[in-house]
Structures are given as structure tokens and as C-alpha cells.
Design an enzyme around this catalytic site. Sequence first.
Site, PDB file in Angstrom:
ATOM      1  N   LYS A 272      22.810 -44.967  14.780  1.00  0.00           N
ATOM      2  CA  LYS A 272      22.915 -43.767  15.622  1.00  0.00           C
ATOM      3  C   LYS A 272      22.301 -44.034  16.989  1.00  0.00           C
ATOM      4  O   LYS A 272      21.303 -44.749  17.086  1.00  0.00           O
ATOM      5  CB  LYS A 272      22.106 -42.612  14.988  1.00  0.00           C
ATOM      6  CG  LYS A 272      22.744 -41.945  13.798  1.00  0.00           C
ATOM      7  CD  LYS A 272      21.860 -40.790  13.316  1.00  0.00           C
ATOM      8  CE  LYS A 272      22.382 -40.173  12.034  1.00  0.00           C
ATOM      9  NZ  LYS A 272      23.661 -39.487  12.189  1.00  0.00           N
ATOM     10  N   ARG A 346      27.599 -38.458   1.802  1.00  0.00           N
ATOM     11  CA  ARG A 346      28.654 -38.223   0.807  1.00  0.00           C
ATOM     12  C   ARG A 346      28.637 -39.299  -0.292  1.00  0.00           C
ATOM     13  O   ARG A 346      29.070 -39.045  -1.407  1.00  0.00           O
ATOM     14  CB  ARG A 346      30.020 -38.164   1.510  1.00  0.00           C
ATOM     15  CG  ARG A 346      30.414 -39.441   2.193  1.00  0.00           C
ATOM     16  CD  ARG A 346      31.509 -39.229   3.227  1.00  0.00           C
ATOM     17  NE  ARG A 346      31.016 -38.578   4.442  1.00  0.00           N
ATOM     18  CZ  ARG A 346      31.781 -38.172   5.444  1.00  0.00           C
ATOM     19  NH1 ARG A 346      33.085 -38.343   5.397  1.00  0.00           N
ATOM     20  NH2 ARG A 346      31.251 -37.613   6.509  1.00  0.00           N
TER      21      ARG A 346
HETATM   22  N1  BES Z   1      22.864 -36.760   8.584  1.00  0.00           N
HETATM   23  C1  BES Z   1      24.044 -36.854   9.357  1.00  0.00           C
HETATM   24  C2  BES Z   1      24.616 -35.493   9.760  1.00  0.00           C
HETATM   25  C3  BES Z   1      23.780 -34.652  10.681  1.00  0.00           C
HETATM   26  C4  BES Z   1      23.992 -34.706  12.049  1.00  0.00           C
HETATM   27  C5  BES Z   1      22.868 -33.784  10.169  1.00  0.00           C
HETATM   28  C6  BES Z   1      23.261 -33.894  12.877  1.00  0.00           C
HETATM   29  C7  BES Z   1      22.131 -32.982  11.003  1.00  0.00           C
HETATM   30  C8  BES Z   1      22.331 -33.033  12.357  1.00  0.00           C
HETATM   31  C9  BES Z   1      25.131 -37.564   8.557  1.00  0.00           C
HETATM   32  O1  BES Z   1      24.685 -38.536   7.685  1.00  0.00           O
HETATM   33  C10 BES Z   1      26.024 -38.259   9.546  1.00  0.00           C
HETATM   34  O2  BES Z   1      25.553 -39.128  10.202  1.00  0.00           O
HETATM   35  N2  BES Z   1      27.274 -37.832   9.618  1.00  0.00           N
HETATM   36  C11 BES Z   1      28.211 -38.406  10.516  1.00  0.00           C
HETATM   37  C12 BES Z   1      29.471 -38.696   9.737  1.00  0.00           C
HETATM   38  C13 BES Z   1      30.457 -39.561  10.479  1.00  0.00           C
HETATM   39  C14 BES Z   1      29.922 -40.954  10.649  1.00  0.00           C
HETATM   40  C15 BES Z   1      31.758 -39.580   9.729  1.00  0.00           C
HETATM   41  C16 BES Z   1      28.495 -37.408  11.635  1.00  0.00           C
HETATM   42  O3  BES Z   1      28.552 -36.211  11.375  1.00  0.00           O
HETATM   43  O4  BES Z   1      28.614 -37.841  12.767  1.00  0.00           O
HETATM   44 MN    MN Z   2      24.434 -40.411   8.580  1.00  0.00          MN
END
Ligand code: BES
Ligand code: MN
Length: 494
Positions: A272, A346
Site C-alpha cells: 500500500k 477475503r
Molecule cells: N483492509 C483493506 C480495506 C480497507 C481500506 C479498510 C481502507 C479500511 C480502509 C483491504 O484489505 C484492502 O486492501 N482492500 C483492497 C482490495 C483491492 C486490492 C482489490 C482495496 O479496497 O483497495
Molecule cells: Mn488489504
Amino acid sequence: MLAFRLVAEPERLDTLVLPTRPDDRTDDGDADAPAALLATLGWEPAEEVGAEARALLPVARLHGRAGEARMHLRPLGSPGRLLLIGTGDGDEAAWRTAGAALARAASAEEHVTVVMPADATDLAVRGLVEGLLLASYRFRLTEAGDSPALSGVDVVVADPAAHSRSLDVARITAESTRFARDLTNTPSSTKNPQWFAEQVAAEVADRPGLTVRVREPEELAAEGFGGLLAVGGGSASGPRLVELSWQPAQATTHVVLVGKGITFDTGGISIKPVPAMKLMRKDMAGGAAVAAATLGAAALDLPVRITTLIPLAENMLSGGAFRPGDVVRHYGGLTSETTNSDAEGRLVLADALAYAVAELAPDLLVDLATLTGANSVALGNRTAALYSENDDLAGALLTAVSEAGESAWRMPLPADYVEYLGSDLADLYSAPAQGGGSVTAALFLREFTGDLRDRWVHVDMSAPSWAAAADAELTKGATGWGVRGLLRWLATLD
Ligand code: BES
Ligand code: MN
Ligand code: ZN
């Protein structure tokens, strides 16, 4: 913790809290609330204080709206302080907001006495107490700084005994929310999977009917929890699976709750960017909420069987980390091709859902997860996305969530998008290239629900799990979203 007492008459003359409604100001002349309120008490200073409170409303420019609170000092009087609070239309939500405003306005007081209207319902008492407790929350690491002084609240009601269950329910609800907020606010330097599991186990202690089992990495491997092992593989702190169960004697319904427990989400190899990673210690908020709701259900002695699964892992980068393009074999045998190691939630949920369906065969299956950033893109930062094929079940949960003062909105599971999950390497892509964020994540999870497909609810609560600033009963930081709604919903089952 803040101590509450239900009493029939004010017993202490320090700070008297008087609720006011929007119509109090427009009534002319006679002894309307709050004067009328005080007049109902056989209490000596009632008449004088009541007249003064009534005269104060226009002078203080109060409208009686929920959330208003104004302190009035009476240097020569007894009580020495009157705190006027607005209670709006007098429903539970208004009282909750009023309780939160009271907590802030009275944070320098040591003790207050709240005089409830003669017609105050159980829900009014519950709203007031929950609002007060939830808004008084401070995370323990910073507690020394700005902890409220308020330690005692007397609530004056006509029949104290009649509201004692309501008071208990409010206390337990707020205490459960506190537990979830504490876990979620805790920095990940402390909060690894093992630590999280220990916190839950410590709460179980010797409460009859509650048991906990924590699976270690070796057991997860032996039983085939491939998603949890893949996601946890990059971390020096190995993954865990918490299985918490509340089994009251008379239960007929068995609910399985599943909560995402990523104790920190770097995104893994698909790392990230800095701003997106900053708050990823909260990525176990779903797990915290389901643990807290289960402990709360036990404290309330709810007659429903609950098994709660929290797959815990830290999504890190190292030589042990899983990679984009890897194929993961989930519990029960379905496989997924990792498109992006940041879609880790997931993968761990898939294992837990498949395990629940195969081994626990529950009546109902509900998961909570901080699953996607898309939740807030679609619904803003206060509202969770709720998915289910079952209208009755979705409706019951939405009602419980909204009555509890939380917010969720039902989202679709479009049949047309299912084909996006097709992968050449595995049964499923973990995150389809076509996007669809929160929706396609829900479709992915549904593949693991087997027979429970139409008795399953998925809640993506990434957005409301955190508050950027204090607002009514929310304090800055972790909100404990889901604890209140789940407890309300569980209380409707037997
Ligand atoms: N933990 C994150 C989602 C999240 C983002 C929670 C902001 C709280 C605040 C999750 O694991 C994630 O990174 N999701 C990605 C999925 C994508 C890579 C398909 C996302 O939402 O960008
Ligand atoms: Mn994630
Ligand atoms: Zn995550």
C-alpha cells in the site's frame, strides 16, 4: 467505569441535569417542563429551581434539540449547577445523542443527577446511558491525558426497579463496544495475532457457557486453512484462528459470526502507499466487533447459540510472503488465484466461512470485515455495505443496526458479475480485474458459503469502523461499529 444509579428522588445537590424538549419554550406560563418535571418530585428546592430553569430556556437560547447542552451556574444556590440538555423528539436516538452531549458538557463534573420526565420509557433510559458511556470512552494508552472526571450518575425515575434491566443492557452494550474499540485502537506493535487471541481468551476466563479454542499455525496447516496461512506467511507473528463459543442451555438457533482479523495490513507484496497504510492497525475491527458482541451476548445471557470465528493474521512482506499469481487452497478445497496480495481479507474469511459451513452447520452465518476501500467510495464514512440473498435476514439486521444507532445500506450481488471471478489457474480470482470493489469481494465470499448461501450476510464495515473526529456517541478513532447492531439482532433470536 462510570457508575449509574436509578433513584426515585435527587439525593445529591451538586449538578442537576434537566432535559428540555423543543416545545418547552413555546408553552406559555404554567409549570411546563422542566419546571413540571421537578414539580413531580416531592423534593424541597423543586419549585424554585423549576421556575428558574423554565425562565432560563429563552435566555440560554436553547431549543430543546438533541445534542444541545448548556451549563448554568448558581453560585449561591443549591444545586450549584443546572445543566440543561435537549432531548429532541424524545426517541431512543435523541436520548442517545443527549447522553453523549451530557457526557461532554459534564466532563469536568464528578457527579450529576439527571431528572427524567415522568413518562420516560425504558428506551429513553437506555439511550441516555449508552450515549453517556459511549461518549465518555477514552483509549487507555492516552487515558491519563483527558479522561473525563465524571464518575457517578444518578438517574431520577418514578419507578427505579422498572428500568433496571434497561440499565444493565445499556451498560453491557457500552462495555462490549469499549472492548472492541480498545482492541482496534491498540497499535500493531502490541497487537499481533497471538496477542489478540489472548485478549479474547482472557475475557472468557471462567464464564459458564463460554469457551474458546485458539488454533496455532501447525494446526491450521494440518486442517487445511490455506488462505490464513498464505496471508500470515510474511509475518514473524504467525496466524491464529479464534473459535469462541456461547452455548446457553435452551438455545434453538445457532449463529456463526465471522470477523476479519488482520492485525496490520501493509498490502503485502502489492504494498500500500503511505497514506493508505497509516491506519491499517484497524483492519481487525470486524473480528473485534464479533468477539465483543459474543461476550456481550453471554453477559446478557441471550438464549441463542453463537460460534464466533476470527481468522487472525498480519499481512506483511518478507521472504515468506505470498505473491500475486500464487494459487491458494482454502479450507475445504476451493482454490483462488491471488491477483493482488492486498486483497487478503477475503482469503482469510473464505477459510473461516468454509469451515463454518462444513463443520458447524449453523442456522445463520454473518461476517463483518474491513474489506474494501470501496465501501467509503460508495457510501461515505458512516455507513457499512450489507450483502445478503435473504430479504428477511437482511431486513432484520438492517433494522437492528439502525435502532442501535449504527448505519448500513443493502448492496446488490449482481449475477452478471459472477463471471469476473473466473481464473485460468484456480477456481476463482481473489480480486477480479473488472473492479467492483466491495461488490465483487462479496461475490467472492459467497462462493464459500455452500448450503448457507441464502442464510448468510456479509457486512463490509471498512468505512464506519473509524471516526476521524468525535461526534455524538462516537469518539475519535475506533468506533466499535457492529457491536451494538449485532447485540440488538442477537437479542431478537432464540
Ligand atoms: N483492509 C483493506 C480495506 C480497507 C481500506 C479498510 C481502507 C479500511 C480502509 C483491504 O484489505 C484492502 O486492501 N482492500 C483492497 C482490495 C483491492 C486490492 C482489490 C482495496 O479496497 O483497495
Ligand atoms: Mn488489504
Ligand atoms: Zn485488509
